[in-house]
Design a protein around this motif. Structure first.
Motif, PDB file in Angstrom:
ATOM      1  N   ALA A 162       0.823  -1.207   0.000  1.00 29.53           N
ATOM      2  CA  ALA A 162       0.000   0.000   0.000  1.00 29.53           C
ATOM      3  C   ALA A 162       0.856   1.256   0.000  1.00 29.53           C
ATOM      4  CB  ALA A 162      -0.938  -0.009   1.203  1.00 29.53           C
ATOM      5  N   ASN A 163       1.990   1.200   0.692  1.00 34.27           N
ATOM      6  CA  ASN A 163       2.889   2.356   0.725  1.00 34.27           C
ATOM      7  C   ASN A 163       3.373   2.702  -0.679  1.00 34.27           C
ATOM      8  OD1 ASN A 163       4.546   4.353   2.101  1.00 34.27           O
ATOM      9  ND2 ASN A 163       6.277   3.039   1.563  1.00 34.27           N
ATOM     10  N   SER A 164       3.801   1.684  -1.431  1.00 32.09           N
ATOM     11  CA  SER A 164       4.227   1.905  -2.813  1.00 32.09           C
ATOM     12  C   SER A 164       3.063   2.394  -3.668  1.00 32.09           C
ATOM     13  CB  SER A 164       4.794   0.610  -3.402  1.00 32.09           C
ATOM     14  OG  SER A 164       5.934   0.187  -2.694  1.00 32.09           O
ATOM     15  N   ALA A 165       1.885   1.869  -3.414  1.00 28.99           N
ATOM     16  CA  ALA A 165       0.716   2.255  -4.190  1.00 28.99           C
ATOM     17  C   ALA A 165       0.350   3.717  -3.938  1.00 28.99           C
ATOM     18  CB  ALA A 165      -0.464   1.352  -3.853  1.00 28.99           C
ATOM     19  N   PHE A 166       0.443   4.169  -2.692  1.00 30.95           N
ATOM     20  CA  PHE A 166       0.161   5.572  -2.381  1.00 30.95           C
ATOM     21  C   PHE A 166       1.121   6.483  -3.151  1.00 30.95           C
ATOM     22  CE2 PHE A 166      -2.538   4.611   1.351  1.00 30.95           C
ATOM     23  CZ  PHE A 166      -3.472   5.615   1.218  1.00 30.95           C
ATOM     24  N   ALA A 167       2.392   6.086  -3.173  1.00 33.22           N
ATOM     25  CA  ALA A 167       3.375   6.909  -3.883  1.00 33.22           C
ATOM     26  C   ALA A 167       3.050   6.972  -5.375  1.00 33.22           C
ATOM     27  CB  ALA A 167       4.777   6.342  -3.666  1.00 33.22           C
ATOM     28  N   THR A 168       2.722   5.833  -5.965  1.00 41.17           N
ATOM     29  CA  THR A 168       2.385   5.799  -7.391  1.00 41.17           C
ATOM     30  C   THR A 168       1.133   6.612  -7.681  1.00 41.17           C
ATOM     31  OG1 THR A 168       3.423   3.636  -7.702  1.00 41.17           O
ATOM     32  CG2 THR A 168       1.735   4.285  -9.307  1.00 41.17           C
ATOM     33  N   ALA A 169       0.088   6.416  -6.876  1.00 43.57           N
ATOM     34  CA  ALA A 169      -1.177   7.113  -7.111  1.00 43.57           C
ATOM     35  C   ALA A 169      -1.014   8.618  -6.966  1.00 43.57           C
ATOM     36  CB  ALA A 169      -2.249   6.588  -6.159  1.00 43.57           C
ATOM     37  N   GLN A 170      -0.285   9.041  -5.932  1.00 37.73           N
ATOM     38  CA  GLN A 170      -0.100  10.479  -5.728  1.00 37.73           C
ATOM     39  C   GLN A 170       0.681  11.101  -6.887  1.00 37.73           C
ATOM     40  OE1 GLN A 170       0.200  12.642  -1.866  1.00 37.73           O
ATOM     41  NE2 GLN A 170       2.391  12.520  -2.344  1.00 37.73           N
ATOM     42  N   ARG A 171       1.690  10.385  -7.361  1.00 35.17           N
ATOM     43  CA  ARG A 171       2.468  10.893  -8.492  1.00 35.17           C
ATOM     44  C   ARG A 171       1.584  11.039  -9.731  1.00 35.17           C
ATOM     45  NH1 ARG A 171       4.424   8.179 -12.602  1.00 35.17           N
ATOM     46  NH2 ARG A 171       4.328   6.153 -11.533  1.00 35.17           N
ATOM     47  N   VAL A 172       0.787  10.020 -10.033  1.00 33.94           N
ATOM     48  CA  VAL A 172      -0.056  10.048 -11.227  1.00 33.94           C
ATOM     49  C   VAL A 172      -1.103  11.163 -11.130  1.00 33.94           C
ATOM     50  CG1 VAL A 172      -1.827   8.772 -12.496  1.00 33.94           C
ATOM     51  CG2 VAL A 172       0.291   7.630 -11.819  1.00 33.94           C
ATOM     52  N   LEU A 173      -1.764  11.253 -10.008  1.00 34.93           N
ATOM     53  CA  LEU A 173      -2.816  12.256  -9.857  1.00 34.93           C
ATOM     54  C   LEU A 173      -2.237  13.670  -9.935  1.00 34.93           C
ATOM     55  CD1 LEU A 173      -4.877  10.533  -7.017  1.00 34.93           C
ATOM     56  CD2 LEU A 173      -5.510  10.718  -9.432  1.00 34.93           C
ATOM     57  N   THR A 174      -1.049  13.859  -9.369  1.00 29.89           N
ATOM     58  CA  THR A 174      -0.416  15.183  -9.425  1.00 29.89           C
ATOM     59  C   THR A 174      -0.002  15.517 -10.859  1.00 29.89           C
ATOM     60  OG1 THR A 174       0.385  14.932  -7.156  1.00 29.89           O
ATOM     61  CG2 THR A 174       1.485  16.582  -8.538  1.00 29.89           C
ATOM     62  N   GLU A 175       0.620  14.552 -11.533  1.00 34.02           N
ATOM     63  CA  GLU A 175       1.057  14.777 -12.924  1.00 34.02           C
ATOM     64  C   GLU A 175      -0.137  15.106 -13.826  1.00 34.02           C
ATOM     65  OE1 GLU A 175       3.042  11.243 -14.038  1.00 34.02           O
ATOM     66  OE2 GLU A 175       4.940  11.723 -13.021  1.00 34.02           O
ATOM     67  N   ASP A 176      -1.270  14.465 -13.552  1.00 30.97           N
ATOM     68  CA  ASP A 176      -2.441  14.676 -14.402  1.00 30.97           C
ATOM     69  C   ASP A 176      -3.263  15.884 -13.996  1.00 30.97           C
ATOM     70  OD1 ASP A 176      -1.569  12.437 -15.655  1.00 30.97           O
ATOM     71  OD2 ASP A 176      -3.289  11.171 -15.142  1.00 30.97           O
ATOM     72  N   GLY A 177      -2.814  16.566 -12.944  1.00 34.90           N
ATOM     73  CA  GLY A 177      -3.519  17.752 -12.516  1.00 34.90           C
ATOM     74  C   GLY A 177      -4.825  17.495 -11.816  1.00 34.90           C
TER      75      GLY A 177
END
Length: 389
Positions: A369-384
């Motif tokens: 879940a820790n890795s997933a949070f990092a991935t999700a936050q990165r994607v959502l931020t990149e996509d605005g």
């Protein structure tokens, strides 16, 4: 007419409409076995007859003895179609439900695109027998006709099954006035002279063990309707969709839509894949396809997207939640990033995605879940995508 028939819809909202009519004494549950597959390419609409299932007998307006005609039931189905915005529809009906469909095809040919008549007839016997049954039910209720229905509806081998018992329960629960009114409708029904007026492509299905509407009735329908097809099913009595569900489904799929094929599944899969992942992503994947990866791309488009993501049982939002959890569990971060974007496209908010990730921490493990949070936050931020976490 006081209200719209109780009904249930399955399948894509924009797909061609297919209305399924039940037989006397049954509810819309008589079509349960066929709906999931039919709903992949159709907006399937099932209805309950007046006094059956959840349709009140009063939907007819007047249920006085000898009043109701098949035309009255057909008018209710047309009102239902109008209520749903279906200017045209395909129709399949069992017994009385088939009579309703045949009446619609004769008197409203511009509405009916294709027709299937299952264990039905041009005429259901002498009126006196139906009037006697109607009088019996009005006096003693539908329990009085349940023992006789068992032998008409099913072969002896099927009579004791769970499905048979459930359908008999629907009969016993039917309103006496509504059931009797439908008997009155059957008493006066006679479409023999009007069969040549049916122009919709028609399939006639018969159960070889059907004593209520024997195969000879089906042959009369098929002979009278121009260019109609006829199929007789071994091991089936009057409620063939319940007793021989796979055989009936196969016949209906062939009649109402192109049978499943690799080309159809690929086309449907590609449409869903683009809707979920976006054109840009799919275009990049297609552009990167080589001779070495082409078979794999074909496989995932047909199977993952064309067979699983197109099924009507779960909406795309739910499928996104399940997909995210599975990818988190296996640590597939690149695929997870792609499906975080897909989840947003399917209607999940950042708050929804956060809940999926928190849930996965319990069942997939905190490191995952820790890795997933990092991935999700990165994607959502990149996509605005605004994060209100």
């Amino acid at each position: 007419m006081t209200s719209v028939l109780h009904h249930r819809t399955d399948g894509p909202a924009q797909a061609p409409v297919l209305i399924l009519g039940p037989s006397l004494g049954t509810s819309l549950a008589v079509w349960d076995a066929q709906v999931p597959a039919l709903a992949r390419r159709h907006r399937v609409v099932r209805y309950d007859l007046p006094g059956h299932g959840d349709t009140p007998a009063g939907t007819l307006g007047d249920t006085a003895p000898g009043t109701t005609r098949v035309a009255d039931l057909a008018d209710l189905v047309l009102a239902l179609a109008d209520h749903l915005g279906a200017e045209q529809f395909a129709y399949a009906g069992i017994s009385l439900g088939g009579a309703v469909g045949a009446h619609l095809a004769v008197h409203h040919p511009e509405r009916v695109t294709r027709l299937a008549l299952v264990c039905s007839s041009t005429r259901f016997g002498e009126p006196a027998g139906w009037h006697e049954r109607a009088a019996l039910v009005r006096e003693k209720g539908t329990d009085a006709v349940a023992p006789g229905a068992l032998g008409r509806w099913f072969t002896p081998d099927f009579a004791g099954t769970h499905t048979a018992d459930r359908l008999l329960d629907d009969l016993c629960a039917a309103d006496a006035e509504g059931y009797a009114a439908c008997c009155d409708a059957l008493a006066t029904y006679d479409l023999r002279a009007e069969l040549p007026r049916i122009t919709a492509p028609t399939l006639v299905l018969a159960g070889r063990a059907d004593t209520a509407t024997p195969p000879a009735h089906a042959r009369e329908l098929a002979d009278g309707i121009p260019d109609a097809s006829l199929l007789e099913l071994a091991g089936a009595a009057h409620l063939a969709p319940a007793e021989r569900p796979e055989a009936v489904l196969s016949a209906l799929l062939g009649h109402f839509g192109a049978p499943d094929s690799d080309d159809n599944r690929y086309a449907e899969g590609m449409a869903v894949r683009r809707a979920v992942l976006g054109d840009a992503h799919v275009d990049r994947a297609v552009a990167r396809t080589t001779d070495f990866t082409a078979d794999f791309q074909d496989y995932i488009t047909r199977c993952a997207w064309g067979e699983i993501w197109t099924r009507p049982g779960l909406d795309r939002r739910t499928r996104s939640c399940l997909t995210l959890t599975a990818l988190i569990a296996h640590g597939h971060q690149e695929e997870l990033a792609m499906h975080v974007r897909a989840a947003v496209r399917n209607g999940l908010t950042p708050e929804d995605i956060k809940e999926v990730l928190l849930h996965s921490a319990v069942y997939c493990g905190v490191p995952a879940a820790n890795s997933a949070f990092a991935t999700a936050q990165r994607v959502l931020t990149e996509d605005g995508t605004p994060l209100t976490l």
